[in-house]
Design a protein around this motif. Structure first.
Motif, PDB file in Angstrom:
ATOM      1  N   LYS A 145      -7.045  20.161  -8.124  1.00 42.08           N
ATOM      2  CA  LYS A 145      -5.784  19.998  -8.850  1.00 42.08           C
ATOM      3  C   LYS A 145      -4.988  18.860  -8.239  1.00 42.08           C
ATOM      4  O   LYS A 145      -5.023  18.634  -7.038  1.00 42.08           O
ATOM      5  CB  LYS A 145      -4.951  21.279  -8.745  1.00 42.08           C
ATOM      6  N   PRO A 199       2.282  18.386  -7.085  1.00 39.20           N
ATOM      7  CA  PRO A 199       3.073  18.600  -5.869  1.00 39.20           C
ATOM      8  C   PRO A 199       2.370  19.453  -4.808  1.00 39.20           C
ATOM      9  O   PRO A 199       2.456  19.157  -3.622  1.00 39.20           O
ATOM     10  CB  PRO A 199       4.336  19.299  -6.375  1.00 39.20           C
ATOM     11  N   ALA A 200       1.657  20.497  -5.220  1.00 36.00           N
ATOM     12  CA  ALA A 200       0.971  21.340  -4.235  1.00 36.00           C
ATOM     13  C   ALA A 200      -0.118  20.541  -3.525  1.00 36.00           C
ATOM     14  O   ALA A 200      -0.277  20.637  -2.304  1.00 36.00           O
ATOM     15  CB  ALA A 200       0.396  22.580  -4.902  1.00 36.00           C
ATOM     16  N   ALA A 201      -0.867  19.753  -4.273  1.00 37.55           N
ATOM     17  CA  ALA A 201      -1.918  18.921  -3.669  1.00 37.55           C
ATOM     18  C   ALA A 201      -1.305  17.888  -2.728  1.00 37.55           C
ATOM     19  O   ALA A 201      -1.844  17.631  -1.639  1.00 37.55           O
ATOM     20  CB  ALA A 201      -2.743  18.243  -4.752  1.00 37.55           C
ATOM     21  N   GLU A 202      -0.172  17.314  -3.123  1.00 35.20           N
ATOM     22  CA  GLU A 202       0.509  16.345  -2.258  1.00 35.20           C
ATOM     23  C   GLU A 202       0.981  17.006  -0.970  1.00 35.20           C
ATOM     24  O   GLU A 202       0.893  16.409   0.109  1.00 35.20           O
ATOM     25  CB  GLU A 202       1.692  15.714  -3.003  1.00 35.20           C
ATOM     26  N   ARG A 203       1.470  18.253  -1.063  1.00 37.07           N
ATOM     27  CA  ARG A 203       1.901  18.973   0.136  1.00 37.07           C
ATOM     28  C   ARG A 203       0.715  19.245   1.060  1.00 37.07           C
ATOM     29  O   ARG A 203       0.849  19.164   2.280  1.00 37.07           O
ATOM     30  CB  ARG A 203       2.601  20.283  -0.242  1.00 37.07           C
ATOM     31  N   VAL A 204      -0.435  19.561   0.483  1.00 35.29           N
ATOM     32  CA  VAL A 204      -1.637  19.798   1.289  1.00 35.29           C
ATOM     33  C   VAL A 204      -2.025  18.526   2.033  1.00 35.29           C
ATOM     34  O   VAL A 204      -2.319  18.568   3.233  1.00 35.29           O
ATOM     35  CB  VAL A 204      -2.796  20.316   0.401  1.00 35.29           C
ATOM     36  N   SER A 245      -8.993  28.585  -0.711  1.00 35.45           N
ATOM     37  CA  SER A 245      -7.788  28.187  -1.457  1.00 35.45           C
ATOM     38  C   SER A 245      -7.531  26.688  -1.349  1.00 35.45           C
ATOM     39  O   SER A 245      -7.027  26.065  -2.272  1.00 35.45           O
ATOM     40  CB  SER A 245      -6.568  28.944  -0.941  1.00 35.45           C
ATOM     41  N   SER A 286      -9.091  24.126  -3.906  1.00 36.90           N
ATOM     42  CA  SER A 286      -8.531  23.842  -5.231  1.00 36.90           C
ATOM     43  C   SER A 286      -7.729  22.539  -5.207  1.00 36.90           C
ATOM     44  O   SER A 286      -7.347  22.024  -6.252  1.00 36.90           O
ATOM     45  CB  SER A 286      -7.660  25.006  -5.716  1.00 36.90           C
ATOM     46  N   HIS A 287      -7.511  21.988  -3.993  1.00 32.61           N
ATOM     47  CA  HIS A 287      -6.736  20.748  -3.845  1.00 32.61           C
ATOM     48  C   HIS A 287      -7.564  19.585  -3.301  1.00 32.61           C
ATOM     49  O   HIS A 287      -7.205  18.426  -3.520  1.00 32.61           O
ATOM     50  CB  HIS A 287      -5.536  20.986  -2.934  1.00 32.61           C
TER      51      HIS A 287
END
Length: 190
Positions: free
Chosen positions: A3, A6-11, A42, A45-46
């Motif tokens: 994906k 924003p979540a991927a960028e945070r990872v 988990s 997914s990023h």
């Protein structure tokens, strides 16, 4: 499928922060998942795999470093621009040692061509316009500058100059003066 968003960028940002703490080479999906307090599954997914994670951290580092160098160069020319650019690299390496290592991660040709690495080369070429170098001397000079900045800073951050005098800052200043003199008097091809 990974994906974006924003979540991927945070990872990726968390991976970059972890690289600064433990070293870029030690960053793995399982280590990052442990750091984030999530299951490794988990994380996938990023990011696709360890190489994808390292590539994304490298791209972030190249972007940050290009932004920092660009801000340092604003309104400068000649030796002042050369020194500002070099100091931006050096400062970034001390502030973000893992990310600095990530910025040297080998990218595939297409990824490299679409990365902020292109901005780095353009900034160096802009600096070199003040030295009136034609091709291929300009390309040689870009490679020389990149080698000196990366090599010196890599040795310095690893403690390579901490056991002798003079202080590494004094050598850094002398090296920048020498580079400026070399660029102003670049040998003509025979």
């Amino acid at each position: 499928m990974t994906k974006a968003g924003p979540a991927a960028e945070r990872v990726v940002r968390a991976g970059a922060e972890l690289a600064d703490q433990i070293g870029f080479e030690q960053v793995t999906p399982s280590e990052l998942a442990r750091h984030l307090g999530i299951r490794t599954a988990s994380l996938y997914s990023h990011v696709k795999n360890a190489h994808d994670l390292k590539t994304k951290i490298a791209l972030l580092a190249l972007e940050e470093l290009a932004d920092q160098a660009s801000a340092a160069l604003a309104g400068r020319a000649g030796k002042d621009a050369l020194s500002a650019f070099a100091d931006a690299y050096r400062d970034y390496a001390f502030e973000h040692p893992g990310r600095f290592a990530a910025a040297r991660f080998r990218l595939d040709t297409d990824t490299a061509a679409a990365s902020a690495g292109v901005r780095h080369a353009r900034m160096m070429r802009a600096i070199l316009r003040g030295y009136d170098l034609d091709e291929p001397q300009q390309t040689h000079a870009v490679r020389l500058l990149g080698s000196v900045f990366s090599g010196y800073v890599g040795l310095e951050t690893a403690g390579g100059f901490s056991h002798s005098s003079p202080a590494s800052q004094e050598s850094w200043t002398e090296i920048l003066d020498a580079l400026d003199a070399l660029l102003r008097n670049w040998p003509t091809p025979s």
